[in-house]
Motif scaffolding. Structure first.
Motif, PDB file in Angstrom:
ATOM      1  N   SER A 138       0.813  -1.141  -0.100  1.00 27.41           N
ATOM      2  CA  SER A 138      -0.220   0.070   0.150  1.00 27.41           C
ATOM      3  C   SER A 138       0.808   1.326  -0.165  1.00 27.41           C
ATOM      4  CB  SER A 138      -0.871  -0.012   1.323  1.00 27.41           C
ATOM      5  OG  SER A 138      -0.292   0.131   2.429  1.00 27.41           O
TER       6      SER A 138
ATOM      7  N   ALA B  42      -0.036   0.314   6.484  1.00 28.97           N
ATOM      8  CA  ALA B  42      -1.571  -0.125   6.602  1.00 28.97           C
ATOM      9  C   ALA B  42      -1.903  -1.437   7.015  1.00 28.97           C
ATOM     10  CB  ALA B  42      -2.400   0.021   5.284  1.00 28.97           C
TER      11      ALA B  42
ATOM     12  N   SER C 184      -6.919  -0.773   5.999  1.00 26.12           N
ATOM     13  CA  SER C 184      -7.342   0.380   6.883  1.00 26.12           C
ATOM     14  C   SER C 184      -6.070   1.180   7.582  1.00 26.12           C
ATOM     15  CB  SER C 184      -8.240  -0.164   7.915  1.00 26.12           C
ATOM     16  OG  SER C 184      -7.354  -0.913   8.822  1.00 26.12           O
ATOM     17  N   LYS C 185      -5.956   2.448   7.799  1.00 27.51           N
ATOM     18  CA  LYS C 185      -4.920   3.105   8.374  1.00 27.51           C
ATOM     19  C   LYS C 185      -5.411   4.271   8.829  1.00 27.51           C
ATOM     20  CE  LYS C 185      -0.300   4.884   7.333  1.00 27.51           C
ATOM     21  NZ  LYS C 185       0.519   4.193   8.176  1.00 27.51           N
TER      22      LYS C 185
ATOM     23  N   TYR D  68      -6.839   7.567   6.727  1.00 21.91           N
ATOM     24  CA  TYR D  68      -7.342   7.301   5.160  1.00 21.91           C
ATOM     25  C   TYR D  68      -8.525   6.495   5.202  1.00 21.91           C
ATOM     26  CZ  TYR D  68      -2.333   8.504   4.626  1.00 21.91           C
ATOM     27  OH  TYR D  68      -1.016   9.381   4.309  1.00 21.91           O
ATOM     28  N   GLU D  69      -9.169   6.495   4.236  1.00 16.91           N
ATOM     29  CA  GLU D  69     -10.436   5.972   3.873  1.00 16.91           C
ATOM     30  C   GLU D  69     -10.297   4.286   3.716  1.00 16.91           C
ATOM     31  OE1 GLU D  69     -12.363   7.544   0.521  1.00 16.91           O
ATOM     32  OE2 GLU D  69     -12.280   9.666   1.435  1.00 16.91           O
TER      33      GLU D  69
ATOM     34  N   GLN E  64     -10.531   0.684   2.156  1.00 18.09           N
ATOM     35  CA  GLN E  64     -10.418   0.186   0.903  1.00 18.09           C
ATOM     36  C   GLN E  64     -10.683  -1.325   1.001  1.00 18.09           C
ATOM     37  OE1 GLN E  64      -7.649   2.050  -1.524  1.00 18.09           O
ATOM     38  NE2 GLN E  64      -8.462   0.960  -3.457  1.00 18.09           N
TER      39      GLN E  64
ATOM     40  N   THR F 196      -3.337   2.398  -3.444  1.00 24.19           N
ATOM     41  CA  THR F 196      -3.082   3.834  -2.988  1.00 24.19           C
ATOM     42  C   THR F 196      -4.166   4.357  -2.002  1.00 24.19           C
ATOM     43  OG1 THR F 196      -1.653   4.298  -4.930  1.00 24.19           O
ATOM     44  CG2 THR F 196      -2.361   6.057  -3.752  1.00 24.19           C
ATOM     45  N   LEU F 197      -4.015   4.397  -0.929  1.00 26.22           N
ATOM     46  CA  LEU F 197      -4.998   4.899   0.064  1.00 26.22           C
ATOM     47  C   LEU F 197      -5.324   6.293  -0.013  1.00 26.22           C
ATOM     48  CD1 LEU F 197      -3.857   2.866   3.072  1.00 26.22           C
ATOM     49  CD2 LEU F 197      -5.468   2.267   1.813  1.00 26.22           C
ATOM     50  N   LYS F 198      -6.433   6.708   0.067  1.00 26.51           N
ATOM     51  CA  LYS F 198      -6.994   8.130  -0.021  1.00 26.51           C
ATOM     52  C   LYS F 198      -7.005   8.575   1.433  1.00 26.51           C
ATOM     53  CE  LYS F 198      -9.306   7.361  -4.119  1.00 26.51           C
ATOM     54  NZ  LYS F 198     -10.652   7.179  -4.745  1.00 26.51           N
ATOM     55  N   PRO F 199      -6.509   9.941   1.586  1.00 25.09           N
ATOM     56  CA  PRO F 199      -6.793  10.672   2.805  1.00 25.09           C
ATOM     57  C   PRO F 199      -8.145  10.943   3.296  1.00 25.09           C
ATOM     58  CG  PRO F 199      -4.975  11.724   1.547  1.00 25.09           C
ATOM     59  CD  PRO F 199      -5.460  10.778   0.629  1.00 25.09           C
TER      60      PRO F 199
END
Length: 148
Positions: free
Chosen positions: A32, A37, A69-70, A73-74, A76, A124-127
């Protein structure tokens, strides 16, 4: 001598070619951006959790999904599909020559001809969007007294 030949034939007949050449399990690489994450892999009997980047082992016939999950971040979720791999198809077809119907049944039940896609799993996690700012409070202007 005849007994040895029969036992050898049965051993070959019971071993599916894809099962013998590819195995019943597969390693899935998970990454990720940003790293670190938590990835929860569901599908195996016991869900597996790891911190990215990581590698997990799953059965080829498992239906697999990875939840990321992180903090900040949203979350996914990626659902993997199973596809017949070129090596798996060749091994499965090899049953015609060596494994017979029993080998085909073993390969079909074990999922040995399948690979999970995508592999590697890359996200790619989104903030998380910041909360909206509170509405500004407009001050009331008091009218100025008339000047004389």
């Amino acid at each position: 001598m005849r007994t040895i030949l029969i036992v050898g034939f049965l051993a070959l007949n019971c071993a599916g070619c894809a099962s013998a050449t590819r195995g019943w399990t597969e390693q899935i690489t998970i990454t990720s951006t940003p790293a670190g994450a938590e990835a929860t892999v569901t599908g195996p009997e016991v869900p597996t959790t790891c911190v990215t980047p990581c590698v997990v082992q799953v059965k080829r016939n498992d239906d697999v999904s990875v939840a990321f999950s992180k903090e900040g971040y949203e979350p996914q979720v990626i659902t993997l599909t199973k596809e017949v791999a070129s090596g798996g198809a060749a091994g499965f077809a090899g049953n015609i020559l060596v494994g017979g119907l029993v080998g085909m049944a073993v390969d079909g039940a074990s999922g040995a001809a399948y690979d999970h896609k995508p592999n590697p799993v890359i996200v790619t996690l989104k903030p998380v969007a910041p909360p909206p700012a509170p509405p500004s409070i407009m001050r009331r202007r008091t009218p100025k007294p008339p000047t004389s």
